[in-house]
Scaffold this active site. Sequence first.
Site, PDB file in Angstrom:
ATOM      1  N   CYS A 252       0.715  -0.986   0.157  1.00 47.60           N
ATOM      2  CA  CYS A 252      -0.058   0.030  -0.082  1.00 47.60           C
ATOM      3  C   CYS A 252       0.817   1.046   0.079  1.00 47.60           C
ATOM      4  O   CYS A 252       1.299   1.553  -1.025  1.00 47.60           O
ATOM      5  CB  CYS A 252      -0.975   0.136   1.273  1.00 47.60           C
ATOM      6  SG  CYS A 252      -2.483   1.128   0.940  1.00 47.60           S
TER       7      CYS A 252
ATOM      8  N   HIS B  60      -3.399  -5.475   1.186  1.00 46.26           N
ATOM      9  CA  HIS B  60      -3.213  -5.840   2.530  1.00 46.26           C
ATOM     10  C   HIS B  60      -3.689  -7.383   2.883  1.00 46.26           C
ATOM     11  O   HIS B  60      -4.646  -7.894   2.498  1.00 46.26           O
ATOM     12  CB  HIS B  60      -3.874  -5.083   3.703  1.00 46.26           C
ATOM     13  CG  HIS B  60      -3.224  -3.784   3.789  1.00 46.26           C
ATOM     14  ND1 HIS B  60      -2.104  -3.242   4.108  1.00 46.26           N
ATOM     15  CD2 HIS B  60      -3.968  -2.350   3.293  1.00 46.26           C
ATOM     16  CE1 HIS B  60      -1.967  -2.013   4.244  1.00 46.26           C
ATOM     17  NE2 HIS B  60      -3.059  -1.232   3.408  1.00 46.26           N
TER      18      HIS B  60
END
Length: 488
Positions: A332, A437
């Site tokens: 991310c 994630h």
Amino acid sequence: MVLGTSSGAGKSWLATALCRYYSHLGLRVAPFKAQNMSNNARVVSSASGQGEIGSAQYFQALAARAEPEVRMNPLLLKPEADTRSQVVLMGQVSAELTAMPWRSRSEAVWPQIAAALDALRAENDVVVIEGAGSPAEINLHASDIVNMRVARHAGARCLLVTDIDRGGAFAHLYGTWALLPETERALISGFVLNKFRGDASLLAPAPQMLQDLTGVPTVATIPMQWRHGLPEEDGVFDDRTLAAGPVHTTVAVTAYPRISNLDEFQPLKNVPGVRLRWVRSPADLSDLKTPDWLVLPGSKSTAADLAWLRAQGLDEAIAAHAGRGGTVLGVCGGLQMLGEALIDTAGIDGNAPGLGLLPLVTTFEVAKTVRRTQVQFGALQGPWAALAGVSVAGYEIHHGQTVQHPAMAARGDVALEVVPGIAWQNPAGNVLGVYLHGLLEDPAALKALWGHGAAPVPTLDSVFEGLAEVAATHFTEGFLQRLLQPAA
């Protein structure tokens, strides 16, 4: 309700254990925390589709065998700077609340917090509520929406837990109790000593003396649980949590100031031969070998954390590790850092040059991507080749949108897009950036990366069972069942 004498006392751990314990009794159980301040978040169901809650309540819901949803953590504060947090209400970012002064915000959100709690109470047999910090912060008591105001609203039977390993546990318990108004003291049903090491019989006569002073019994002395398997609230880990055995791979995680979602690396603590450690300076990378991993985790403020990396000299150290063929993973915000540039015309995060390890550019947008995601990796090179063709599940939480750098692509410098819009790899194959994630929580990914010969990684369900067993073993017999009776 589980209250604590401080942050880190063990509230989240104990609340999770109680969720599974009461679920074992055949009861419908749900967790609840009115307000959580954390950059560890998960994507769950909400009235508008999908939203965010704190990771602790996500795991507590799984322990309770309940579907995680936004009512379980109606207010989530995600720190972006020392004096500023993004406010997420009922799973969605609220720009209005983010801009509002803190004390005004409390009254504005209380009706929705109370409604969420009331709805969970109506639909379940037991709601296990977690407090925040300490309920005895007297400067915050008048605007409290997460500790004793919640306890009073629900008529909750409260446990007060303290970390005895820090020292001063009996003073912490007595001081917290003494600072509460008398009507709130009456809700405290028991004291819990957590993280104890040694012979519990040596605590006498302190528990009885404390009861004589307060009228509250000490109902559990819980031994130190170094490897209980549950992610810590703030994602912190240390070498004491390592499994035994020789180390074959070090996974070094860069600990910049606004790290987020560190809890997703928890499963690696249980992989035999893997050592997790923090990276805060170039010296922390001096002994990193080529097969070792360097991880750039998520960030709540990517541009600011990039500036911190450069101030520490870590940008050059990261580039040197990658240049030697060392394994690098960006997740991310970490993916965004690996690119060439961050572009922010909307005032979301900030502009910054990237580390230049992937020919990508990220633009920040007002709309936030929040979704659960299932992907299948395409062809990968180098140390990540084991993930080729593997299907994994995870989640996305990001304002940035990342694409190939157009000028570099025109010159033929193109990253391998192994999952469209989600994952990219450098031509050499050692650097991988993902928006996903939870990659290292997925059993299929763990099996592919660490091989068939590795010992099995404990499942979350086995972790929850272990927590419930600890609670069942160390509380006074029959006390947890008596907690189900309404407060006097």
